[in-house]
Design a protein around this motif. Structure first.
Motif, PDB file in Angstrom:
ATOM      1  N   LYS A  32       0.828  -1.210   0.000  1.00 25.33           N
ATOM      2  CA  LYS A  32       0.000   0.000   0.000  1.00 25.33           C
ATOM      3  C   LYS A  32       0.863   1.262   0.000  1.00 25.33           C
ATOM      4  CE  LYS A  32      -3.630  -2.364   2.501  1.00 25.33           C
ATOM      5  NZ  LYS A  32      -4.260  -2.572   3.794  1.00 25.33           N
ATOM      6  N   TRP A  33       1.983   1.263   0.678  1.00 22.92           N
ATOM      7  CA  TRP A  33       2.810   2.466   0.772  1.00 22.92           C
ATOM      8  C   TRP A  33       4.174   2.350   0.105  1.00 22.92           C
ATOM      9  CZ3 TRP A  33       7.243   1.555   3.539  1.00 22.92           C
ATOM     10  CH2 TRP A  33       7.205   0.508   4.474  1.00 22.92           C
ATOM     11  N   ASP A  34       4.604   1.116  -0.249  1.00 21.16           N
ATOM     12  CA  ASP A  34       5.897   0.907  -0.927  1.00 21.16           C
ATOM     13  C   ASP A  34       5.613   0.642  -2.397  1.00 21.16           C
ATOM     14  OD1 ASP A  34       8.645   0.549  -1.298  1.00 21.16           O
ATOM     15  OD2 ASP A  34       8.560  -1.589  -0.806  1.00 21.16           O
ATOM     16  N   LYS A  35       5.230   1.694  -3.115  1.00 21.99           N
ATOM     17  CA  LYS A  35       4.786   1.531  -4.509  1.00 21.99           C
ATOM     18  C   LYS A  35       5.896   1.038  -5.447  1.00 21.99           C
ATOM     19  CE  LYS A  35       0.679   3.101  -3.619  1.00 21.99           C
ATOM     20  NZ  LYS A  35      -0.383   2.189  -3.426  1.00 21.99           N
ATOM     21  N   ASN A  36       7.119   1.518  -5.270  1.00 25.63           N
ATOM     22  CA  ASN A  36       8.190   1.090  -6.186  1.00 25.63           C
ATOM     23  C   ASN A  36       8.948  -0.137  -5.672  1.00 25.63           C
ATOM     24  OD1 ASN A  36       9.597   2.264  -4.146  1.00 25.63           O
ATOM     25  ND2 ASN A  36      10.646   3.788  -5.407  1.00 25.63           N
ATOM     26  N   GLY A  37       8.645  -0.663  -4.486  1.00 23.71           N
ATOM     27  CA  GLY A  37       9.222  -1.898  -3.968  1.00 23.71           C
ATOM     28  C   GLY A  37      10.610  -1.767  -3.376  1.00 23.71           C
ATOM     29  N   LYS A  41      12.682  -4.715  -1.359  1.00 24.28           N
ATOM     30  CA  LYS A  41      13.980  -5.199  -1.847  1.00 24.28           C
ATOM     31  C   LYS A  41      15.017  -5.120  -0.739  1.00 24.28           C
ATOM     32  CE  LYS A  41      13.113  -4.123  -6.642  1.00 24.28           C
ATOM     33  NZ  LYS A  41      13.284  -3.155  -7.714  1.00 24.28           N
ATOM     34  N   ARG A  42      15.015  -4.043   0.040  1.00 23.75           N
ATOM     35  CA  ARG A  42      15.946  -3.923   1.163  1.00 23.75           C
ATOM     36  C   ARG A  42      15.682  -5.019   2.197  1.00 23.75           C
ATOM     37  NH1 ARG A  42      14.999   2.004   1.558  1.00 23.75           N
ATOM     38  NH2 ARG A  42      13.844   1.390   3.414  1.00 23.75           N
ATOM     39  N   LEU A  43      14.407  -5.287   2.440  1.00 24.10           N
ATOM     40  CA  LEU A  43      14.042  -6.349   3.381  1.00 24.10           C
ATOM     41  C   LEU A  43      14.564  -7.701   2.885  1.00 24.10           C
ATOM     42  CD1 LEU A  43      12.552  -7.433   5.870  1.00 24.10           C
ATOM     43  CD2 LEU A  43      10.498  -7.620   4.442  1.00 24.10           C
ATOM     44  N   GLN A  44      14.368  -7.980   1.619  1.00 25.99           N
ATOM     45  CA  GLN A  44      14.850  -9.248   1.067  1.00 25.99           C
ATOM     46  C   GLN A  44      16.375  -9.342   1.159  1.00 25.99           C
ATOM     47  OE1 GLN A  44      12.914  -8.987  -2.783  1.00 25.99           O
ATOM     48  NE2 GLN A  44      11.488 -10.630  -2.221  1.00 25.99           N
ATOM     49  N   THR A  45      17.063  -8.255   0.884  1.00 33.47           N
ATOM     50  CA  THR A  45      18.526  -8.230   0.993  1.00 33.47           C
ATOM     51  C   THR A  45      18.952  -8.495   2.427  1.00 33.47           C
ATOM     52  OG1 THR A  45      18.677  -6.677  -0.849  1.00 33.47           O
ATOM     53  CG2 THR A  45      20.592  -6.830   0.610  1.00 33.47           C
ATOM     54  N   LYS A  46      18.295  -7.826   3.368  1.00 33.19           N
ATOM     55  CA  LYS A  46      18.629  -8.004   4.784  1.00 33.19           C
ATOM     56  C   LYS A  46      18.346  -9.441   5.228  1.00 33.19           C
ATOM     57  CE  LYS A  46      19.799  -6.682   8.893  1.00 33.19           C
ATOM     58  NZ  LYS A  46      21.196  -6.593   9.232  1.00 33.19           N
ATOM     59  N   LEU A  47      17.227  -9.989   4.792  1.00 33.20           N
ATOM     60  CA  LEU A  47      16.905 -11.377   5.143  1.00 33.20           C
ATOM     61  C   LEU A  47      17.943 -12.341   4.565  1.00 33.20           C
ATOM     62  CD1 LEU A  47      13.025 -11.437   4.788  1.00 33.20           C
ATOM     63  CD2 LEU A  47      14.347 -11.681   6.895  1.00 33.20           C
TER      64      LEU A  47
END
Length: 172
Positions: A32-37, A41-47
């Motif tokens: 809803k608020w992260d329109k460009n993702g 992507k940062r979350l996936q990188t951190k994970l």
């Protein structure tokens, strides 16, 4: 104490599944608020960084634990080597039997202790230098025993020949 994942593939699969599940659940909320993702992507990188760190930690702890188990399992043989128990004819076969017991003991105690179980065993086998030393010592003992027996046989033959010669002289 829970068992560590047995192998890195199993461990990685479990972590990746948990991460993907978390991302999927968060995607609906974050979209809803992260329109460009970018946040996603940062979350996936951190994970991914956390996953790799966990795999390294798991492997490191598994290696330490398995090395400790191997050291404990090998203690009786180290003591016997220190006391020169294997420095005899037949010592090498006794050593080989004892090492099989060590390997089996290690496998039983190390089962389920993470991805390093087989690596530590193979490293131990590759670094194990006592085997050749004990085999060489036994071969030297066998050779010395043969030499002594041959000398004794020659002495006995010489005595028998001398006794025969003395008997022949006395008879003549």
């Amino acid at each position: 104490q829970p068992l560590m994942p047995i192998d890195e593939e199993n461990c990685e699969r479990r972590i990746r599944t948990a991460a993907e599940k978390g991302i999927s659940e968060m995607s609906l909320i974050v979209a809803k608020w992260d329109k460009n993702g970018t946040w996603m992507k940062r979350l996936q990188t951190k994970l991914e960084e956390e996953r790799l760190a966990f795999l390294r930690l798991n492997s490191s702890k598994s290696t330490k634990l398995c090395n400790k188990i191997m050291e404990e399992a090998d203690q009786p043989v180290r003591q016997k080597v220190g006391k020169s128990v294997y420095n005899r004819i037949g010592g090498f076969s006794a050593y080989v039997k004892d090492m099989e017991i060590i390997y089996n003991t290690y496998r039983q105690r190390a089962a389920g202790k993470g991805p390093a179980v087989e690596t530590v065993l193979e490293t131990f086998r590759a670094m194990e230098t006592r085997r050749n030393m004990i085999r060489d010592a036994e071969n030297k003992l066998i050779e010395e025993d043969r030499r002594l027996k041959e000398e004794q046989r020659k002495k006995n033959e010489a005595k028998a020949a001398a006794a025969t010669a003395a008997e022949n002289e006395r008879m003549a």
